[in-house]
Design an enzyme around this catalytic site. Structure first.
Site, PDB file in Angstrom:
ATOM      1  NE  ARG A  85      -8.764  10.798  -2.833  1.00 24.82           N
ATOM      2  CZ  ARG A  85      -8.068   9.656  -2.842  1.00 24.82           C
ATOM      3  NH1 ARG A  85      -6.785   9.661  -3.128  1.00 24.82           N
ATOM      4  NH2 ARG A  85      -8.657   8.508  -2.577  1.00 24.82           N
ATOM      5  NE  ARG A 154      -1.751   9.396  -4.533  1.00 18.03           N
ATOM      6  CZ  ARG A 154      -2.627   8.447  -4.213  1.00 18.03           C
ATOM      7  NH1 ARG A 154      -3.530   8.650  -3.285  1.00 18.03           N
ATOM      8  NH2 ARG A 154      -2.601   7.280  -4.827  1.00 18.03           N
ATOM      9  CE  LYS A 219      -2.133   4.771  -2.974  1.00 12.90           C
ATOM     10  NZ  LYS A 219      -3.307   4.341  -2.177  1.00 12.90           N
ATOM     11  CE  LYS A 221      -1.628   7.832   0.525  1.00 12.70           C
ATOM     12  NZ  LYS A 221      -2.630   7.003   1.210  1.00 12.70           N
ATOM     13  CB  CYS A 441     -12.080   3.565   4.705  1.00  7.39           C
ATOM     14  SG  CYS A 441     -12.767   1.931   4.402  1.00  7.39           S
ATOM     15  CB  CYS A 447     -14.228   1.507  -2.005  1.00 12.31           C
ATOM     16  SG  CYS A 447     -12.528   0.962  -2.139  1.00 12.31           S
ATOM     17  CB  CYS A 486     -10.058  -3.936   1.832  1.00 12.47           C
ATOM     18  SG  CYS A 486      -9.048  -2.597   1.178  1.00 12.47           S
ATOM     19  CB  CYS A 490      -8.463   4.198   3.290  1.00 13.23           C
ATOM     20  SG  CYS A 490      -7.931   3.466   1.737  1.00 13.23           S
TER      21      CYS A 490
HETATM   22 FE1  SRM Z   1      -7.017   4.968   0.288  1.00 14.60          FE
HETATM   23  C1  SRM Z   1      -7.045   3.014  -2.472  1.00 14.60           C
HETATM   24  C2  SRM Z   1     -10.160   5.917  -0.282  1.00 14.60           C
HETATM   25  C3  SRM Z   1      -6.608   7.445   2.535  1.00 14.60           C
HETATM   26  C4  SRM Z   1      -4.233   3.388   1.492  1.00 14.60           C
HETATM   27  N1  SRM Z   1      -8.353   4.570  -1.168  1.00 14.60           N
HETATM   28  C5  SRM Z   1      -8.152   3.779  -2.253  1.00 14.60           C
HETATM   29  C6  SRM Z   1      -9.319   3.902  -3.240  1.00 14.60           C
HETATM   30  C7  SRM Z   1      -8.991   4.989  -4.199  1.00 14.60           C
HETATM   31  C8  SRM Z   1      -9.741   2.591  -3.933  1.00 14.60           C
HETATM   32  C9  SRM Z   1      -9.153   2.301  -5.284  1.00 14.60           C
HETATM   33  O1  SRM Z   1      -7.925   2.331  -5.449  1.00 14.60           O
HETATM   34  O2  SRM Z   1      -9.958   2.017  -6.176  1.00 14.60           O
HETATM   35  C10 SRM Z   1     -10.437   4.337  -2.245  1.00 14.60           C
HETATM   36  C11 SRM Z   1     -11.596   5.123  -2.851  1.00 14.60           C
HETATM   37  C12 SRM Z   1     -12.861   4.849  -2.101  1.00 14.60           C
HETATM   38  C13 SRM Z   1     -13.978   5.745  -2.448  1.00 14.60           C
HETATM   39  O3  SRM Z   1     -14.994   5.261  -2.989  1.00 14.60           O
HETATM   40  O4  SRM Z   1     -13.906   6.944  -2.160  1.00 14.60           O
HETATM   41  C14 SRM Z   1      -9.616   5.013  -1.178  1.00 14.60           C
HETATM   42  N2  SRM Z   1      -8.125   6.470   0.906  1.00 14.60           N
HETATM   43  C15 SRM Z   1      -9.443   6.647   0.624  1.00 14.60           C
HETATM   44  C16 SRM Z   1     -10.048   7.739   1.482  1.00 14.60           C
HETATM   45  C17 SRM Z   1     -11.140   8.526   0.784  1.00 14.60           C
HETATM   46  C18 SRM Z   1     -10.569   7.095   2.774  1.00 14.60           C
HETATM   47  C19 SRM Z   1     -11.467   7.929   3.625  1.00 14.60           C
HETATM   48  O5  SRM Z   1     -12.430   7.335   4.098  1.00 14.60           O
HETATM   49  O6  SRM Z   1     -11.221   9.109   3.839  1.00 14.60           O
HETATM   50  C20 SRM Z   1      -8.776   8.539   1.818  1.00 14.60           C
HETATM   51  C21 SRM Z   1      -8.447   9.566   0.778  1.00 14.60           C
HETATM   52  C22 SRM Z   1      -7.224  10.332   1.151  1.00 14.60           C
HETATM   53  C23 SRM Z   1      -6.897  11.486   0.247  1.00 14.60           C
HETATM   54  O7  SRM Z   1      -7.566  12.507   0.360  1.00 14.60           O
HETATM   55  O8  SRM Z   1      -5.937  11.377  -0.506  1.00 14.60           O
HETATM   56  C24 SRM Z   1      -7.733   7.428   1.757  1.00 14.60           C
HETATM   57  N3  SRM Z   1      -5.612   5.399   1.692  1.00 14.60           N
HETATM   58  C25 SRM Z   1      -5.698   6.412   2.611  1.00 14.60           C
HETATM   59  C26 SRM Z   1      -4.757   6.212   3.673  1.00 14.60           C
HETATM   60  C27 SRM Z   1      -4.595   7.084   4.904  1.00 14.60           C
HETATM   61  C28 SRM Z   1      -3.498   8.096   4.751  1.00 14.60           C
HETATM   62  O9  SRM Z   1      -2.941   8.261   3.662  1.00 14.60           O
HETATM   63  O10 SRM Z   1      -3.163   8.725   5.742  1.00 14.60           O
HETATM   64  C29 SRM Z   1      -4.084   5.028   3.384  1.00 14.60           C
HETATM   65  C30 SRM Z   1      -3.029   4.337   4.282  1.00 14.60           C
HETATM   66  C31 SRM Z   1      -1.718   5.009   4.263  1.00 14.60           C
HETATM   67  C32 SRM Z   1      -0.871   4.499   3.149  1.00 14.60           C
HETATM   68  O11 SRM Z   1      -1.027   4.953   2.031  1.00 14.60           O
HETATM   69  O12 SRM Z   1      -0.060   3.598   3.401  1.00 14.60           O
HETATM   70  C33 SRM Z   1      -4.621   4.537   2.137  1.00 14.60           C
HETATM   71  N4  SRM Z   1      -5.808   3.494  -0.402  1.00 14.60           N
HETATM   72  C34 SRM Z   1      -4.754   2.952   0.278  1.00 14.60           C
HETATM   73  C35 SRM Z   1      -4.262   1.824  -0.469  1.00 14.60           C
HETATM   74  C36 SRM Z   1      -3.093   0.900  -0.034  1.00 14.60           C
HETATM   75  C37 SRM Z   1      -1.773   1.431  -0.435  1.00 14.60           C
HETATM   76  C38 SRM Z   1      -0.679   0.472  -0.128  1.00 14.60           C
HETATM   77  O13 SRM Z   1       0.410   0.914   0.174  1.00 14.60           O
HETATM   78  O14 SRM Z   1      -0.878  -0.734  -0.237  1.00 14.60           O
HETATM   79  C39 SRM Z   1      -5.073   1.712  -1.620  1.00 14.60           C
HETATM   80  C40 SRM Z   1      -4.952   0.664  -2.733  1.00 14.60           C
HETATM   81  C41 SRM Z   1      -3.794   0.894  -3.635  1.00 14.60           C
HETATM   82  O15 SRM Z   1      -3.133   1.916  -3.616  1.00 14.60           O
HETATM   83  O16 SRM Z   1      -3.558  -0.028  -4.413  1.00 14.60           O
HETATM   84  C42 SRM Z   1      -6.038   2.768  -1.536  1.00 14.60           C
HETATM   85 FE1  SF4 Z   2     -11.628   0.992  -0.080  1.00 19.18          FE
HETATM   86 FE2  SF4 Z   2     -10.097  -0.584   1.351  1.00 19.18          FE
HETATM   87 FE3  SF4 Z   2      -9.578   2.016   1.257  1.00 19.18          FE
HETATM   88 FE4  SF4 Z   2     -11.656   1.186   2.563  1.00 19.18          FE
HETATM   89  S1  SF4 Z   2      -9.535   0.679   3.053  1.00 19.18           S
HETATM   90  S2  SF4 Z   2     -11.650   2.884   1.083  1.00 19.18           S
HETATM   91  S3  SF4 Z   2     -12.334  -0.554   1.384  1.00 19.18           S
HETATM   92  S4  SF4 Z   2      -9.441   0.622  -0.442  1.00 19.18           S
END
Ligand code: SRM
Ligand code: SF4
Length: 580
Positions: A85, A154, A219, A221, A441, A447, A486, A490
């Protein structure tokens, strides 16, 4: 794959700490054994401890989940590769950077560029032996990957809309300053990926004045927004700065804290939350506020349970007044009372729009942020189009928080040439309002946490939803639909008018009732349902909407007024199923 046990003799004595805390503590400022692992040719993976640490460097280990079963049958290790990323604070990049990103996708990754929901780029499918050269190439083009992931602040988001050019520039500079201020100081990044040569500024000593050696519990944000647009969904963030404009001048920011989306199916102690407003700060106070909020989370976030470690739980457990007191104590002065702010919309504005300074922007809908030249099934050539445009474009590109792209600051005399390219590649066409508002997402196949499809499935589901809208005569009413594979959230599904959250392959929880300005959580409407049931529900709901909605009443508002779901007051109610 080798797995190391966390070193229980590490400095910390708290036996209840999460394993990741011990890994960070023992990592020597995020080094671990990453350098050695990159040289290990026996496996395409790295150790379990190092996979935790590489996240801080912007790198996730993944494997092709489409092939997982077959490879296991053949007694092969999973087909490992890495997602990288690249941070783009405020989402702005130059045409030269675009061309470099385009090249890198082909040279090092799987050929696609992925714009994320946080205004960053992702490359998928980078194999271990190309990791170092990919990170080096990203840095050569004045972008980086440090802190794109991991338990730190981030990529800082910023309203992408360039129309208010003067104010936007000032606010964007603040977003960039926050990003710089909160970037980890460890020299491990440059040492591991760039052979100790720092590309832009002088190397720093290993000392983390803001984070300390175990960084944050989770994390973190941050987003900066210019109302009335809420294109970054500021209330979904740990920390938000809402620009206050008075007499065409930036007078300061309302500060918001404690938002977040993630939850776990079946665990009522986890839930999405919207941020609270803390107070108002002047532009000069922004970095001090950001640093101290981060330090409050560093000191009080729960390091014994990662499911309860986000700042939203710290704020929810202690209360907003406690956060105010903590901040006032650390800053030596309380924040002033917040200003009245109204958000009118989230999402993006598509097509050509004129800026205050006479230049133009074109906002291009990119289906789920995936930039790729498609196959015969969908003959769009978005990647080639953008490469052609970047070759002649003299302004900049802006990634939006909704996975779209703005071709920005186009001089009036350049507009016809860019418009011609957009037409030549078929990119000016009729995308329905509902599709324009949609996001999914990544989910499968990359993922590791996906339970159901999202990016690969939503476009087809939308075709059926568009058909239902047509059937009920409501095609002109854009409905915001977001899907995730899930409950991590995201694509911020818990604030969509309709949210689909993956439960198992082909099965989703369906949520209703978010607002079109990002200021209301939705509520569970039905659980673990397949496509047939989703469409049956929507058929009934759309019929009701067509018949009983008030003029201009948004779908999310309607389903609450009509009693299909209730208006959620606290995130804990999101997963309480409405009585249908
Ligand atoms: Fe996310 C984890 C993709 C925005 C909440 N997210 C992941 C991972 C890295 C999976 C992993 O941990 O192994 C995913 C990678 C998938 C892949 O193959 O690319 C992933 N998240 C993404 C992206 C690429 C989704 C998208 O379709 O664009 C976004 C990348 C953002 C960036 O550039 O940094 C992305 N993730 C978000 C958002 C939206 C936001 O931040 O506005 C959220 C919800 C907001 C938040 O953080 O509360 C989000 N991602 C998570 C979580 C749950 C965090 C939590 O508080 O429980 C995880 C899992 C974790 O952290 O354990 C996660
Ligand atoms: Fe992966 Fe769940 Fe985030 Fe979708 S919402 S990219 S399935 S961690």
């Amino acid at each position: 794959m080798t797995t190391k046990t966390p070193d229980l003799n590490a400095e910390s004595t708290n036996k209840n700490l999460e394993a990741v805390e011990l890994i960070k503590d023992a990592s020597n400022f995020l080094r671990g054994t990453i350098t050695e692992e990159l040289l290990n040719e026996v496996t395409g993976s790295i150790t379990a401890d190092d996979t935790q640490l590489t996240k801080f460097h912007g790198i996730y280990q993944q494997d092709d989940r489409d092939l997982r079963k077959e490879r296991s049958k053949q007694k092969l290790e999973p087909l490992y590769s890495f997602m990288i990323r690249a941070r783009v604070p405020g989402g702005i990049c130059t045409p030269e950077q675009w061309l470099a990103i385009d090249d890198m996708a082909d040279t090092y990754a799987n050929g696609s560029i992925r714009i994320t929901t946080r205004q960053a780029f992702q490359f998928h499918g980078v194999i271990k032996k190309k990791l170092k050269s990919t990170v080096a190439a990203i840095n050569q083009h004045l972008m980086d990957t440090i802190a794109a992931c991991g338990d730190v602040n981030r990529n800082v988001m910023c309203t992408a809309n360039p129309e208010l050019s003067n104010i936007h520039h000032q606010v964007y500079l603040k977003a960039q300053a926050i990003s710089d201020h909160l970037t980890p100081q460890t020299s491990a990044y440059h040492e591991i990926w760039l052979d100790g040569k720092k590309v832009v500024t002088e190397p720093t000593n290993d000392h983390e004045p803001i984070y300390g050696k175990t960084y944050l519990p989770r994390k973190f944000k941050t987003a900066v927004v210019i109302p009335p647009d809420n294109d970054v969904d500021v209330l979904a963030h740990d920390l938000g700065f809402v620009a206050i404009i008075e007499d065409q001048q930036l007078s300061g920011f309302n500060v918001t804290v404690g938002g977040g989306m993630g939850s776990t199916h079946g665990d009522p102690k986890t839930f999405p939350l919207l941020a609270h407003t803390l107070g108002f700060c002047t532009p000069d106070q922004v970095l001090e506020v950001a640093e101290n909020i981060v330090k409050i989370q560093r000191d009080f976030g729960d390091r014994t349970n990662r499911k309860h470690a986000r700042f939203k739980y710290t704020v929810d457990d202690h209360g907003i007044d406690w956060v105010r007191e903590q901040l006032a104590e650390r800053m030596g002065v309380p924040l002033k009372p917040a200003h009245e702010v109204k958000f009118t919309r989230n999402g993006d504005r598509y097509g050509w729009r004129k800026n205050q300074d006479g230049s133009w922007n074109f906002t291009l809908f990119i289906a789920n942020g995936r930039i790729i030249d498609n196959d015969d099934k969908d003959p769009l050539t978005v990647k080639s189009a953008l490469r052609d445009i970047a070759t002649i474009h003299k302004g900049d590109f802006r990634l939006t928080a909704n996975q779209n792209l703005i071709i920005a600051q186009v001089a009036a005399d350049q507009k016809p040439a860019i418009d011609k390219l957009l037409h030549a590649h078929n990119l000016i066409g009729s995308v329905s309002k509902t599709r324009q508002l949609s996001m999914a997402c990544v989910a499968f196949p990359t993922c590791t946490l996906a339970m159901a499809e999202a990016e690969r499935y939503l476009p087809d589901l939308l075709t059926q939803i568009e058909y239902l809208q047509q059937k009920h005569g409501i095609s002109e009413r854009g409905i915001m639909i977001r899907m995730t594979g899930c409950p991590n959230g995201c694509a911020r599904p818990f604030i969509a008018e309709i949210g689909f959250v993956g439960k198992a392959l082909g099965r989703y929880n369906m949520y209703l009732g978010g607002a079109l300005n990002g200021n209301r959580l939705n509520q569970l409407y039905d659980e673990n349902i397949n496509e047939a049931r989703i469409l049956k529900h929507l058929d009934t709901l759309f019929a009701d909407y067509a018949e009983s909605a008030k003029k201009d009443e948004a779908f999310g508002d309607f389903v609450i007024r009509q009693g299909h779901v209730s208006a959620v007051k606290h995130g804990i109610e999101v997963n309480i199923k409405s009585a249908i």
